[in-house]
Design a protein around this motif. Structure first.
Motif, PDB file in Angstrom:
ATOM      1  N   SER A 247       0.803  -1.222   0.000  1.00  0.00           N
ATOM      2  CA  SER A 247       0.000   0.000   0.000  1.00  0.00           C
ATOM      3  C   SER A 247       0.838   1.275   0.000  1.00  0.00           C
ATOM      4  CB  SER A 247      -0.963   0.004   1.194  1.00  0.00           C
ATOM      5  OG  SER A 247      -0.267  -0.194   2.405  1.00  0.00           O
ATOM      6  N   ASP A 248       2.174   1.147   0.118  1.00  0.00           N
ATOM      7  CA  ASP A 248       3.037   2.318  -0.055  1.00  0.00           C
ATOM      8  C   ASP A 248       3.579   2.406  -1.473  1.00  0.00           C
ATOM      9  OD1 ASP A 248       4.882   0.272  -0.126  1.00  0.00           O
ATOM     10  OD2 ASP A 248       6.068   0.981   1.574  1.00  0.00           O
TER      11      ASP A 248
ATOM     12  N   THR B  50      -1.582   3.288   8.795  1.00  0.00           N
ATOM     13  CA  THR B  50      -0.971   3.642   7.519  1.00  0.00           C
ATOM     14  C   THR B  50       0.541   3.514   7.553  1.00  0.00           C
ATOM     15  OG1 THR B  50      -0.960   5.961   8.218  1.00  0.00           O
ATOM     16  CG2 THR B  50      -2.860   5.198   6.930  1.00  0.00           C
TER      17      THR B  50
ATOM     18  N   SER C 210      -8.307   1.715   8.240  1.00  0.00           N
ATOM     19  CA  SER C 210      -8.528   3.157   8.367  1.00  0.00           C
ATOM     20  C   SER C 210      -8.583   3.591   9.824  1.00  0.00           C
ATOM     21  CB  SER C 210      -9.830   3.571   7.666  1.00  0.00           C
ATOM     22  OG  SER C 210     -10.959   3.010   8.318  1.00  0.00           O
TER      23      SER C 210
ATOM     24  N   ASN D 137      -8.974  -0.878  -0.394  1.00  0.00           N
ATOM     25  CA  ASN D 137      -7.595  -0.495  -0.664  1.00  0.00           C
ATOM     26  C   ASN D 137      -7.531   0.145  -2.051  1.00  0.00           C
ATOM     27  OD1 ASN D 137      -4.859  -0.294  -1.120  1.00  0.00           O
ATOM     28  ND2 ASN D 137      -4.428  -2.478  -0.894  1.00  0.00           N
TER      29      ASN D 137
END
Length: 582
Positions: free
Chosen positions: A137-138, A222, A233, A251
């Protein structure tokens, strides 16, 4: 796959560590023969209907009850729980997924191909082709670096990593990038047949590359990259108490089929409050096994109460957990294998299964295999390995005489045993009473006792402080590696005392260990199942334990929610779960 957890009571997982009298004569000839055509299974593990994604609308929130919002999402840490694994499979890659019968299938969201060198060719090399679209997710692509770091953390080569070590990683010799950044080549120092069980979940290298990083709890947020259809979240463990909440949302970096639900809220709700929460429309999915198991009233009434909830469907099925009666061979007089076999012969497994399962509305399907569930490939009822001798006559021959229908005795000692169950488990209590009645019929006095659930493993099973005990072990796709510690022959520890590890029966043989090792290294599924059957026959003959039934599972699902049920071996496909369209 994390280290094995015993299921001490319905819905209750207790963490344990890992570990590593001999029967003479050859194994029965039938174990070396090609297996006959499998019969129709008497039990079906799980109950999840396939989902047509077109029938599931886009959007909406699902409210999902869990025991706690876990302190860590790293399933390989000792503090991990079943809820850690549940959330992790929504957030992290797993290269292979178990199907409804506990067989591994590649997940195309993460793999385009995976192949091993042909059987017999050494060294064994597995080549993974990663989906080139798969990213953390980065924005970082999945790569060999993630595999290398995870293997270093879980191999046991560096004791600084406080890992609950799953099987298989110690067999890896090296990991390198292949022909391009999307190819990973894993070389094994010794053949390992269950290689598909590895790297699921797979964590980003940043979380596992150093002992300091690995040993820290992994909460949601995060700052911690994920790579699943959802990401976190909001994450509030609430110190592991009721009221904790983990909010997962779609996502935006997800490359596969998009999640149907906008959001999944995992809510920490105690088992005893879930039926009320369902009635008040505060939950959409709620496991109810523990609620029924711990109910103060009759279990059947609690099941009927759940069935009567408006707007809720109750799913029920056999779970992927094998309940067994374990006999402590280190506790006299159970050190005598003849006595243990006589007790095993006397137990009516159908009687125990009916006592446990009837209140759930499930058929009384007794187990006959220590390692496999009733609908797994290779399952056979091997209880005939105990022979056909009358258990009462076996006890007579062993010197345990019965006078005037009372309790048997030998040398002035009565054959009186305590049968331990976790406190609060009505299901195991019913099964224990059935076992006690069976043994009482042949003159063995059995007293059912309880121990607090939170100390059941530590203070009794692990410490050897019990005669007989009832609890469950999880069943899975890789029994050769997963279940070996449960039956491994105890070895001397640093202080010279025998270390039982996970073998709470404290009975094992070199032959059984070799059969497990051969099965773990065997690449051919049919040959592996033959070896596992030989091991099961020997475990029966050892009088180690008596498999009784698969643990029942209940899941309440709000009407209109599709893709949910009793999962059994399979893992939830989170991107498909949602509300019915129209």
């Amino acid at each position: 796959m994390r280290a094995r957890l015993p299921v001490a009571a319905a819905g209750l997982l207790l963490t344990l560590g890992a570990t590593a009298g001999c029967l003479g004569g050859p194994a029965p000839a039938r174990t070396a023969q090609a297996p006959a055509a499998p019969p129709v299974p008497a039990v079906v593990t799980g109950d999840v209907r396939p989902v047509d994604r077109a029938a599931v609308r886009d959007g909406g929130t699902l409210r999902w009850a869990v025991d706690t919002v876990p302190a860590t999402l790293n399933v390989y840490q000792p503090a991990a729980t079943a809820d850690s694994a549940l959330l992790a499979h929504a957030l992290y890659p797993a290269l292979f997924r178990p199907d409804a019968h506990g067989e591994w299938t590649a997940d195309p969201d993460y793999l385009t191909a995976a192949e091993a060198t042909p059987p017999g060719q050494l060294p064994q090399v597995v080549t993974y082709r990663l989906n080139p679209r798969a990213v953390w997710s980065d924005g970082t692509p999945l790569s060999a670096a993630d595999f290398i770091a995870q293997r270093a953390a879980l191999s046991g080569l560096d004791p600084a990593y406080t890992a609950a070590r799953p099987a298989g990683y110690a067999a890896i010799d090296s990991i390198v990038q292949g022909a391009d950044p999307h190819e990973v080549r894993v070389t094994f120092r010794q053949p390992y047949g269950d290689w598909r069980a590895l790297f699921g979940p797979l964590y980003p290298a940043a979380e596992t590359a150093t002992a300091a990083a690995f040993n820290r709890p992994l909460p949601g947020g995060t700052a911690h990259p994920t790579a699943g259809p959802f990401l976190v979240s909001a994450y509030d463990p609430a110190d592991g108490k009721a009221g904790g909440k983990a909010a997962l949302v779609r996502n935006p970096y997800w490359w596969g089929e998009p999640a149907k639900a906008d959001r999944i809220d995992f809510l920490a709700v105690p088992a005893e409050r879930r039926t009320e929460a369902l009635a008040q429309d505060r939950l959409d999915l709620a496991p109810l096994t523990a609620a029924v198991d711990r109910a103060t009233g009759p279990a059947a009434e609690e099941v009927r109460r759940a069935e009567a909830l408006p707007g809720v469907t109750l799913h029920r099925a056999a779970g992927a957990a094998l309940t067994q009666l374990t006999l402590n061979a280190a506790r006299e007089p159970l050190g005598d294998p003849v006595l243990r076999r006589a007790l095993a012969r006397a137990v009516d497994r159908r009687h125990a299964a009916d006592a446990a399962l009837a209140p759930f509305g499930l058929p009384a399907a007794p187990l006959g295999h220590h390692l496999l569930a009733g609908d797994q490939a290779g399952y056979r009822d091997d209880s005939d390995a105990l022979g056909t001798a009358d258990p009462a006559r076996m006890l007579d021959t062993a010197g345990w005489k019965r006078r005037d229908g009372g309790t048997r005795a030998r040398g002035g000692r009565e054959l009186a045993l305590a049968l331990l169950v976790p406190a609060g488990s009505a299901t195991l209590r019913r099964a224990a009473e059935a076992v006690a009645a069976d043994l009482g019929a042949i003159g063995v006095a059995v007293r059912v006792t309880e121990a607090p659930a939170d100390t059941f493993v530590r203070d009794h099973l692990a410490a050897g402080d019990y005669d007989l005990a009832l609890f469950s072990w999880p069943a899975g796709p890789g029994p050769a590696a997963e279940q070996r510690p449960v039956y491994a022959k105890p070895r001397p520890g640093p202080d010279g005392a025998l270390a039982a590890g996970d073998n709470y029966a404290r009975a094992g043989t070199e032959e059984i260990d070799r059969l497990f090792d051969r099965a773990a290294a065997e690449p051919d599924p049919a040959a592996r199942r033959t070896l596992l059957r030989e091991a099961d026959v020997r475990i029966w003959q050892l009088g180690h334990s008596v498999p009784l039934f698969q643990r029942p599972e209940l899941l309440a699902v709000r009407s209109g929610v599709l893709g949910a049920g009793v999962w059994g071996f399979v893992r939830p496909r989170f991107q498909d779960i949602g509300w019915a369209a129209g």
